[in-house]
Motif scaffolding. Structure first.
Motif, PDB file in Angstrom:
ATOM      1  N   ILE A   1       0.900  -1.163   0.066  1.00 57.11           N
ATOM      2  CA  ILE A   1       0.139  -0.032   0.084  1.00 57.11           C
ATOM      3  C   ILE A   1       0.799   1.195  -0.029  1.00 57.11           C
ATOM      4  O   ILE A   1       0.736   2.082  -0.860  1.00 57.11           O
ATOM      5  N   GLY A   2       1.589   1.291   0.700  1.00 59.82           N
ATOM      6  CA  GLY A   2       2.642   2.538   0.970  1.00 59.82           C
ATOM      7  C   GLY A   2       3.541   2.725  -0.279  1.00 59.82           C
ATOM      8  O   GLY A   2       3.493   4.077  -0.677  1.00 59.82           O
ATOM      9  N   PHE A   3       4.049   1.969  -0.765  1.00 60.01           N
ATOM     10  CA  PHE A   3       4.968   2.273  -2.010  1.00 60.01           C
ATOM     11  C   PHE A   3       4.244   2.491  -3.184  1.00 60.01           C
ATOM     12  O   PHE A   3       4.502   3.022  -4.218  1.00 60.01           O
ATOM     13  N   GLY A   4       2.902   1.851  -3.209  1.00 56.39           N
ATOM     14  CA  GLY A   4       1.995   1.870  -4.164  1.00 56.39           C
ATOM     15  C   GLY A   4       1.417   3.544  -4.341  1.00 56.39           C
ATOM     16  O   GLY A   4       1.286   3.974  -5.324  1.00 56.39           O
ATOM     17  N   LEU A   5       1.109   3.934  -3.129  1.00 54.88           N
ATOM     18  CA  LEU A   5       0.728   5.521  -2.968  1.00 54.88           C
ATOM     19  C   LEU A   5       1.775   6.331  -3.184  1.00 54.88           C
ATOM     20  O   LEU A   5       1.458   7.261  -4.228  1.00 54.88           O
ATOM     21  N   LEU A   6       3.112   6.044  -3.105  1.00 53.77           N
ATOM     22  CA  LEU A   6       4.244   6.910  -3.424  1.00 53.77           C
ATOM     23  C   LEU A   6       4.364   6.857  -4.985  1.00 53.77           C
ATOM     24  O   LEU A   6       4.613   7.686  -5.570  1.00 53.77           O
ATOM     25  N   LEU A   7       4.140   5.645  -5.544  1.00 52.40           N
ATOM     26  CA  LEU A   7       4.407   5.526  -7.029  1.00 52.40           C
ATOM     27  C   LEU A   7       3.191   6.531  -7.729  1.00 52.40           C
ATOM     28  O   LEU A   7       3.532   7.099  -8.646  1.00 52.40           O
ATOM     29  N   TRP A   8       2.088   6.567  -7.249  1.00 58.52           N
ATOM     30  CA  TRP A   8       0.953   7.273  -7.761  1.00 58.52           C
ATOM     31  C   TRP A   8       1.419   8.655  -7.590  1.00 58.52           C
ATOM     32  O   TRP A   8       1.097   9.581  -8.682  1.00 58.52           O
ATOM     33  N   VAL A   9       1.823   9.254  -6.504  1.00 63.93           N
ATOM     34  CA  VAL A   9       2.222  10.701  -6.182  1.00 63.93           C
ATOM     35  C   VAL A   9       3.278  10.833  -7.253  1.00 63.93           C
ATOM     36  O   VAL A   9       3.175  12.053  -7.973  1.00 63.93           O
ATOM     37  N   VAL A  10       4.376  10.130  -7.346  1.00 67.11           N
ATOM     38  CA  VAL A  10       5.451  10.541  -8.189  1.00 67.11           C
ATOM     39  C   VAL A  10       5.362  10.515  -9.560  1.00 67.11           C
ATOM     40  O   VAL A  10       5.552  11.199 -10.536  1.00 67.11           O
ATOM     41  N   ALA A  11       4.459   9.493 -10.165  1.00 67.65           N
ATOM     42  CA  ALA A  11       3.955   9.266 -11.546  1.00 67.65           C
ATOM     43  C   ALA A  11       3.364  10.666 -12.126  1.00 67.65           C
ATOM     44  O   ALA A  11       3.545  10.867 -13.293  1.00 67.65           O
ATOM     45  N   ARG A  12       2.731  11.515 -11.233  1.00 64.16           N
ATOM     46  CA  ARG A  12       2.131  12.600 -11.642  1.00 64.16           C
ATOM     47  C   ARG A  12       3.085  13.723 -12.083  1.00 64.16           C
ATOM     48  O   ARG A  12       2.887  14.673 -12.480  1.00 64.16           O
ATOM     49  N   ARG A  13       4.347  13.539 -11.754  1.00 64.92           N
ATOM     50  CA  ARG A  13       5.605  14.544 -12.121  1.00 64.92           C
ATOM     51  C   ARG A  13       6.628  14.036 -12.807  1.00 64.92           C
ATOM     52  O   ARG A  13       7.571  14.810 -13.049  1.00 64.92           O
ATOM     53  N   ALA A  14       6.205  12.943 -13.673  1.00 61.19           N
ATOM     54  CA  ALA A  14       6.923  12.383 -14.668  1.00 61.19           C
ATOM     55  C   ALA A  14       7.339  13.409 -15.645  1.00 61.19           C
ATOM     56  O   ALA A  14       6.537  14.231 -16.077  1.00 61.19           O
ATOM     57  N   GLY A  15       8.555  13.548 -16.149  1.00 61.23           N
ATOM     58  CA  GLY A  15       9.249  14.527 -17.210  1.00 61.23           C
ATOM     59  C   GLY A  15       9.496  13.505 -18.435  1.00 61.23           C
ATOM     60  O   GLY A  15       8.448  12.837 -18.820  1.00 61.23           O
ATOM     61  N   ASP A  16      10.215  14.112 -19.258  1.00 61.67           N
ATOM     62  CA  ASP A  16      10.462  13.558 -20.593  1.00 61.67           C
ATOM     63  C   ASP A  16      11.704  13.106 -21.060  1.00 61.67           C
ATOM     64  O   ASP A  16      12.283  13.279 -22.163  1.00 61.67           O
ATOM     65  N   ARG A  17      12.693  12.902 -19.789  1.00 66.00           N
ATOM     66  CA  ARG A  17      13.982  12.621 -19.941  1.00 66.00           C
ATOM     67  C   ARG A  17      14.017  11.252 -20.460  1.00 66.00           C
ATOM     68  O   ARG A  17      13.293  10.276 -19.904  1.00 66.00           O
ATOM     69  N   ASP A  18      15.002  10.696 -21.048  1.00 70.36           N
ATOM     70  CA  ASP A  18      15.259   9.049 -21.425  1.00 70.36           C
ATOM     71  C   ASP A  18      16.472   8.624 -20.471  1.00 70.36           C
ATOM     72  O   ASP A  18      17.148   9.402 -19.960  1.00 70.36           O
ATOM     73  N   GLU A  19      16.526   7.386 -20.710  1.00 70.42           N
ATOM     74  CA  GLU A  19      17.443   6.847 -19.623  1.00 70.42           C
ATOM     75  C   GLU A  19      19.083   7.085 -19.834  1.00 70.42           C
ATOM     76  O   GLU A  19      19.875   6.916 -19.227  1.00 70.42           O
ATOM     77  N   ARG A  20      19.273   7.479 -21.129  1.00 73.87           N
ATOM     78  CA  ARG A  20      20.821   8.097 -21.325  1.00 73.87           C
ATOM     79  C   ARG A  20      21.292   9.251 -20.833  1.00 73.87           C
ATOM     80  O   ARG A  20      22.381   9.556 -20.692  1.00 73.87           O
ATOM     81  N   SER A  21      20.141   9.903 -20.222  1.00 71.11           N
ATOM     82  CA  SER A  21      20.519  11.350 -19.411  1.00 71.11           C
ATOM     83  C   SER A  21      20.748  11.155 -17.943  1.00 71.11           C
ATOM     84  O   SER A  21      21.131  11.853 -17.218  1.00 71.11           O
TER      85      SER A  21
END
Length: 265
Positions: free
Chosen positions: A122-142
């Motif tokens: 539950i706890g880390f699921g809620l954290l994923l939900w909060v953080v996913a709302r601020r996702a950017g547009d960088r790729d993994e090579r950055s």
């Protein structure tokens, strides 16, 4: 353990390892819900090795250039081709090595408590939900060395069943501004050294054990896990940019509540 149990556990591992819903939690909980004996961490590692084979096969065209360019970069002491991503994977693995040395015994016992799994789910699921709302547009090579260290430190939390190794590393990547697909790809690539080291360590322990090890069942579970994981990686990377993380957050919350109802009170 009979082959039927190994089959189902292999399928569960393969389908959940690369989704942000915690494969370890499912491997611990399924036997309890079905009345099976706990298969133990050794079998869990065996089916994780199956997922390692799957991710290496899926990223086979990227892995060899990564290794080659990273070795050349170390030799020439300058960036070479894909070496920035290669060094990010090396740096991201270091915290897990240190954390495993400290928390390995707890992972075998105390942390396999269903109540801990429910809380982490539950706890880390809620954290994923909060953080996913601020996702950017960088790729993994950055990913910089500092960012790789941050993601690697977050990965240590996956020793707690219910956290989800892929879930917590994707969460850390999204927090740093990666887009969902890039966070997933880096998480999958980072799984290779993590799973490989865990598998090698446990294999050495099993090889020196006095009790008999059913290598046939372990191998069967690993093979089933590899097939299921390969299909899961392909489907997840094709869908994540469209569906986002919300379906997995909802699943985690429902699963966590069910666990609390079943194993508390």
């Amino acid at each position: 353990m009979d082959p039927l149990q190994a089959l189902w556990l292999g399928i569960i591992q393969g389908l959940t390892e690369f989704l942000p819903i915690s494969s370890s939690a499912h491997l611990i909980l399924l036997p309890r819900l079905l009345g099976w004996p706990d298969q133990g961490l050794a079998f869990d590692v065996a089916v994780h090795v199956g997922t390692l084979l799957a991710v290496m096969l899926y990223f086979r065209r990227q892995v060899l250039p990564l290794v080659h360019d990273t070795i050349r970069s170390a030799w020439q002491r300058r960036p070479v081709g894909e070496s920035q991503l290669g060094w990010a994977l090396v740096i991201g693995t270091l915290p897990l090595v240190a954390g495993a040395l400290v928390l390995a015994d707890a992972a075998e016992g105390l942390l396999r408590d269903p109540r801990i799994i429910a809380a982490a789910t539950i706890g880390f699921g809620l954290l994923l939900w909060v953080v996913a709302r601020r996702a950017g547009d960088r790729d993994e090579r950055s990913i910089s060395p500092g960012a790789a260290l941050f993601i690697g430190a977050a990965q240590v939390l996956a020793i707690i069943p219910g956290t989800s190794r892929s879930g917590i590393t994707m969460t850390a990547g999204l927090w740093l501004g990666l887009d969902a697909t890039a966070a997933a790809r880096f998480s999958f690539l980072l799984s290779m050294p993590a799973i490989g080291l865990a598998g090698a360590w446990k294999t050495l322990q099993l090889a020196g054990a006095e009790s008999a090890v059913d290598w046939g069942v372990f191998g069967f579970g690993a093979l089933v896990s590899a097939v299921a994981a390969y299909l899961c990686i392909k489907a997840f990377l094709a869908l994540v940019s469209r569906v986002g993380m919300t379906p997995f957050v909802i699943y985690r919350l429902v699963l966590g509540v069910v666990l609390l109802v079943l194993f508390t009170g």
